[in-house]
Design an enzyme around this catalytic site. Sequence first.
Site, short mmCIF file in Angstrom:
data_model
loop_
_atom_site.label_atom_id
_atom_site.label_comp_id
_atom_site.label_asym_id
_atom_site.label_seq_id
_atom_site.Cartn_x
_atom_site.Cartn_y
_atom_site.Cartn_z
N LYS A 134 0.80 -1.22 0.00
CA LYS A 134 0.00 0.00 0.00
C LYS A 134 0.83 1.27 0.00
O LYS A 134 1.85 1.36 0.66
CB LYS A 134 -0.91 0.02 1.24
CG LYS A 134 -1.97 -1.08 1.22
CD LYS A 134 -2.87 -0.96 2.42
CE LYS A 134 -4.03 -1.94 2.31
NZ LYS A 134 -4.94 -1.84 3.45
N GLY B 130 10.07 -1.67 12.10
CA GLY B 130 9.56 -0.32 12.32
C GLY B 130 10.66 0.73 12.42
O GLY B 130 10.54 1.82 11.86
#
Length: 398
Positions: free
Chosen positions: A198, A378
């Site tokens: 995405k 992350g």
Amino acid sequence: MTAFRTLDQADVKDKRVLVRLDLNVPTENGKVTDVTRIERAAPTITELADKGAKVILLSHFGRPKGGPDPKYSLAPVAQAVGEVIGRPVGFAADCIGAVAEQAIAAMKPGDVLCLENTRFHKEEEKNDPAFVKQLAQLGDVWVNDAFSAAHRAHASTEGLGHVLPAYAGRSMQAELEALTKALEQPKRPVAAVVGGAKVSGKLDLLGNLLDKVDVLIIGGGMANTFLAAQGHPVGKSLCEPDLIPTANDILAKAQGSGKQILLPVDAVVAETFAANAPSRVAGLDDVGPNEMILDIGPRSVEHVVSELERLKTVLWNGPFGAFELTPFDTGTVTVAEAAAELTAAGKLVTVAGGGDTVAALNHAGAADRFTYISTAGGAFLEWLEGKALPGVDILKTK
């Protein structure tokens, strides 16, 4: 690396050294199934022990609900650490208080001890000053070797740096050196490969990278949104229509700043998302209404590979297609192999990171020939996004 304090500046002989690692490793039935993160931490542990430090390991493990839970105990992980470093590793059933204090008091220089999961105390994630103080009482020096947890300002990942002399461990140092080399002071021309599903999850990333790189190579599901923005049909492909204006903005920004965005020029399409589904190569204006784009096509692969040959540095985050399904792994595998060969020949610096990326490069058999592979998810992404990482900032020389 002058900006960060490292073990080269640390006096650790006869000192109690609290070492924050990321021992959040995969386990099955109480056994560690992948020791990659432990192997990355091993040089720091052994160096400190060999220098006569009392080495005290701190880590979180899983997501316990702020209380002891046998399922999330670090005891089996401590055993695996011992196996990797080839020396005994003691274990204390708490990370603060009398249990930890007594275990540390019994240590001799060169001993290694692992304390229980820091997240068994809810104060860890709150970076609670009283909890930081309790941890700090157990050590004389703090070493942060957990880059993958450096984007979190927790007690053991950042708080300790305010109250104890703080240094980067060797794994943290290697990560910072690799990322600085690739993003802050790269050999040019430099490109970023950005793939994955995405656009929405990578807007900050695309914005920051566009300022730093010369070429942005976009693949994976997110490329479909850009293709749709250019007016190409994408059939039933993964696409975010509401982000088409954003994709257009990114394309316009690139054009305005003289940066190149490389998008697929053809695609491998299928009507079903499954391994070995009937598929074909399609031109960008030839994707049928019931078809999905599942990989970049052969012309796109050729295009990317020829681009790699003129580049000096590549940052890689995300696959080019549905690499977990054959034959839709071809694009990712072929480009990864080309990047690995150029790296092995000394022509290219390649730095990659992010969970899917590492899996894709391992699948391609290319990971061990890249310059550096980050095991941080992350934290790696936030670094690429240009965000400050609390666990890194605290190690900077003031």
